[in-house]
Design an enzyme around this catalytic site. Sequence first.
Site, PDB file in Angstrom:
ATOM      1  N   GLU A   1       0.837  -1.199   0.000  1.00  0.00           N
ATOM      2  CA  GLU A   1       0.000   0.000   0.000  1.00  0.00           C
ATOM      3  C   GLU A   1       0.879   1.258   0.000  1.00  0.00           C
ATOM      4  O   GLU A   1       0.589   2.232  -0.706  1.00  0.00           O
ATOM      5  CB  GLU A   1      -0.927   0.009   1.216  1.00  0.00           C
ATOM      6  CG  GLU A   1      -2.055  -1.017   1.179  1.00  0.00           C
ATOM      7  CD  GLU A   1      -3.200  -0.605   0.249  1.00  0.00           C
ATOM      8  OE1 GLU A   1      -3.013   0.300  -0.580  1.00  0.00           O
ATOM      9  OE2 GLU A   1      -4.294  -1.199   0.366  1.00  0.00           O
TER      10      GLU A   1
ATOM     11  N   ASN B   1       1.149   4.080  -2.997  1.00  0.00           N
ATOM     12  CA  ASN B   1       0.970   5.513  -2.736  1.00  0.00           C
ATOM     13  C   ASN B   1       2.092   6.325  -3.369  1.00  0.00           C
ATOM     14  O   ASN B   1       1.869   7.412  -3.908  1.00  0.00           O
ATOM     15  CB  ASN B   1       0.921   5.770  -1.222  1.00  0.00           C
ATOM     16  CG  ASN B   1      -0.465   5.525  -0.640  1.00  0.00           C
ATOM     17  OD1 ASN B   1      -1.447   5.466  -1.377  1.00  0.00           O
ATOM     18  ND2 ASN B   1      -0.536   5.384   0.677  1.00  0.00           N
TER      19      ASN B   1
ATOM     20  N   ARG C   1      -7.815   4.438 -10.327  1.00  0.00           N
ATOM     21  CA  ARG C   1      -8.993   3.639  -9.968  1.00  0.00           C
ATOM     22  C   ARG C   1      -9.153   2.453 -10.905  1.00  0.00           C
ATOM     23  O   ARG C   1      -9.588   1.371 -10.496  1.00  0.00           O
ATOM     24  CB  ARG C   1     -10.244   4.514 -10.009  1.00  0.00           C
ATOM     25  CG  ARG C   1     -10.290   5.569  -8.907  1.00  0.00           C
ATOM     26  CD  ARG C   1     -11.508   6.479  -9.115  1.00  0.00           C
ATOM     27  NE  ARG C   1     -11.556   7.539  -8.136  1.00  0.00           N
ATOM     28  CZ  ARG C   1     -12.104   7.418  -6.931  1.00  0.00           C
ATOM     29  NH1 ARG C   1     -12.662   6.273  -6.592  1.00  0.00           N
ATOM     30  NH2 ARG C   1     -12.109   8.414  -6.087  1.00  0.00           N
TER      31      ARG C   1
END
Length: 270
Positions: free
Chosen positions: A174, A178, A227
């Site tokens: 994660e 980022n 996304r």
Amino acid sequence: MKVDAIKQILEAMVIVGDDELDTEVDHVYASDLMSDVLAFGKPNSILLTGLTTQQAIISAHMAEFKAVVFVRGKRPKDGAERFARENNLLLFTTDLDMFDACVRIDSIIKEKEPGAVAQSTTPRSEAILLNQEFYVEGNDFVNAGVASTKVKSLLKKIGIDPTLVRRIAIAVFEGEMNVVMHALRARINLMITPIVITVFIDDEGQGIPDVELAMQQGFTTATEEMRAMGFGSGMGLPNIKKNSDEVEVTSEVGKGTKVLMRFLITDDRS
């Protein structure tokens, strides 16, 4: 439940792992949101997804899934198939859509509780056992997840408890995503002592104006491209917090963000 039983009920075709159909899985998880897979997926699962990117496969690997089924006849793209072969992840494709695939699998699921958590046998001392750095480039979606995969492989190789490895791998992945999505570049430092594993991600980039807000589940500044890869649903920092024993996030707008995670080797949380 054997993977072969799932393959048959889905009338699926094997892409990777034709000689490993006796592999057992305990759970099934269906999603196109990889942050949800990392947050809520359980180890030893099979993933049903319509997302075919390498990052989808890396997410399944980080979450300790055993296999991935692409629905609606989709096939892996980019380096996804190669990554799966290198990391012993089975891949299938079925012409069924997500709903029909779930319904069919539900018909063969047997109740099964996961086994007991293995105990760490890591020796205790104050010495630093390992101190290693990895580097990540912003906007490099092709290699996104490579550093996290190296961290995970390293932890498994030196015998860290599998439950802890999974938590660390998800948190680092994660953090790496980022960086790829929001920063210019970053250095990831992994330091291991017999009692704690520390991961420090130090990035150069736009920084975070409001860290407290960014830590809230669902808050996101992701683009449509991000996304489309299954990320950017506002689960990144919350997932890091969920999987770390301690996390500190500091940021300066226009300069970058520092994320310090600590994982206690003595912790037995599953």
